[in-house]
Design an enzyme around this catalytic site. Sequence first.
Site, PDB file in Angstrom:
ATOM      1  NE  ARG A  29      49.907  39.842  31.225  1.00 20.53           N
ATOM      2  CZ  ARG A  29      50.231  40.645  32.398  1.00 20.53           C
ATOM      3  NH1 ARG A  29      49.004  41.385  32.494  1.00 20.53           N
ATOM      4  NH2 ARG A  29      51.017  41.050  33.049  1.00 20.53           N
ATOM      5  CG  ASP A  30      39.510  39.058  30.472  1.00 22.84           C
ATOM      6  OD1 ASP A  30      39.186  39.253  31.457  1.00 22.84           O
ATOM      7  OD2 ASP A  30      39.294  38.761  29.674  1.00 22.84           O
ATOM      8  CG  ASN A  87      30.678  41.561  35.808  1.00 24.49           C
ATOM      9  OD1 ASN A  87      30.756  42.653  36.562  1.00 24.49           O
ATOM     10  ND2 ASN A  87      31.277  41.423  35.438  1.00 24.49           N
ATOM     11  CB  VAL A  96      33.731  32.350  33.686  1.00 25.67           C
ATOM     12  CG1 VAL A  96      34.295  31.057  33.775  1.00 25.67           C
ATOM     13  CG2 VAL A  96      33.583  32.773  32.154  1.00 25.67           C
ATOM     14  CG  HIS A 100      35.559  35.673  36.792  1.00 24.59           C
ATOM     15  ND1 HIS A 100      34.968  35.074  37.471  1.00 24.59           N
ATOM     16  CD2 HIS A 100      35.513  37.260  36.602  1.00 24.59           C
ATOM     17  CE1 HIS A 100      34.165  34.974  35.687  1.00 24.59           C
ATOM     18  NE2 HIS A 100      34.348  36.962  35.704  1.00 24.59           N
ATOM     19  CG  HIS A 102      36.925  41.266  35.867  1.00 23.09           C
ATOM     20  ND1 HIS A 102      37.569  40.675  34.456  1.00 23.09           N
ATOM     21  CD2 HIS A 102      35.765  40.596  36.041  1.00 23.09           C
ATOM     22  CE1 HIS A 102      35.838  40.532  33.820  1.00 23.09           C
ATOM     23  NE2 HIS A 102      35.224  39.730  35.263  1.00 23.09           N
TER      24      HIS A 102
HETATM   25  P1  DGP Z   1      32.726  37.822  33.119  1.00 25.38           P
HETATM   26  O1  DGP Z   1      32.230  38.318  31.721  1.00 25.38           O
HETATM   27  O2  DGP Z   1      33.174  38.616  34.666  1.00 25.38           O
HETATM   28  O3  DGP Z   1      31.981  36.330  33.869  1.00 25.38           O
HETATM   29  O4  DGP Z   1      34.104  37.869  32.844  1.00 25.38           O
HETATM   30  C1  DGP Z   1      34.898  36.160  32.209  1.00 25.38           C
HETATM   31  C2  DGP Z   1      35.775  37.023  31.906  1.00 25.38           C
HETATM   32  O5  DGP Z   1      36.778  35.744  31.830  1.00 25.38           O
HETATM   33  C3  DGP Z   1      35.764  37.393  30.690  1.00 25.38           C
HETATM   34  O6  DGP Z   1      36.109  38.742  30.432  1.00 25.38           O
HETATM   35  C4  DGP Z   1      36.516  37.388  29.511  1.00 25.38           C
HETATM   36  C5  DGP Z   1      37.164  36.478  30.534  1.00 25.38           C
HETATM   37  N1  DGP Z   1      38.277  34.407  29.504  1.00 25.38           N
HETATM   38  C6  DGP Z   1      37.061  34.056  29.582  1.00 25.38           C
HETATM   39  N2  DGP Z   1      37.550  32.585  29.199  1.00 25.38           N
HETATM   40  C7  DGP Z   1      38.423  31.978  29.055  1.00 25.38           C
HETATM   41  C8  DGP Z   1      39.877  31.889  29.344  1.00 25.38           C
HETATM   42  O7  DGP Z   1      39.736  30.355  28.474  1.00 25.38           O
HETATM   43  N3  DGP Z   1      41.126  32.214  29.443  1.00 25.38           N
HETATM   44  C9  DGP Z   1      41.123  33.953  29.256  1.00 25.38           C
HETATM   45  N4  DGP Z   1      42.584  34.156  30.218  1.00 25.38           N
HETATM   46  N5  DGP Z   1      40.552  34.428  30.495  1.00 25.38           N
HETATM   47  C10 DGP Z   1      38.815  34.016  30.117  1.00 25.38           C
END
Ligand code: DGP
Length: 114
Positions: A29-30, A87, A96, A100, A102
């Site tokens: 989960r995000d 993205n 990040v 990934h 979404h």
């Molecule tokens: P993007 O913006 O497409 O690079 O999405 C990165 C996503 O990763 C963002 O929606 C927040 C999520 N995210 C960042 N750090 C962490 C983490 O440590 N744990 C989790 N579960 N999600 C994270």
Amino acid sequence: MTDCIFCKIAAGTIPANIVYQNDDVLAFRDLNPQAPTHILVIPKKHIATTNDITAKDAALIGQMYLAAKQIAKDEGIAESGYRTVMNCNRGAGQTVFHIHLHVLGGRQMNWPPG
Ligand code: DGP
């Protein structure tokens, strides 16, 4: 990669709310959900951006989408609808740098995306 947060989640050294995994992919989960269901599907192998995907990764990328399909079913959003997004680079909002997918659902998705 030692300084990659998603590699650390894949290695189990940083906790995450994991909803799916197999030998090659992991989904959790995000941390900052943008929809009632917001799950990230990652390859366990480090790939920084979609620009870095090679032909050798084709099956792995396919596995990410198969995981997304299963997760959507498990989350009860397969029929109502969901969005899958990757993205690429900062202009598209990537923060990040470990690819990934979404998986977003549970609300009406608008188009065009912001
Ligand atoms: P993007 O913006 O497409 O690079 O999405 C990165 C996503 O990763 C963002 O929606 C927040 C999520 N995210 C960042 N750090 C962490 C983490 O440590 N744990 C989790 N579960 N999600 C994270």
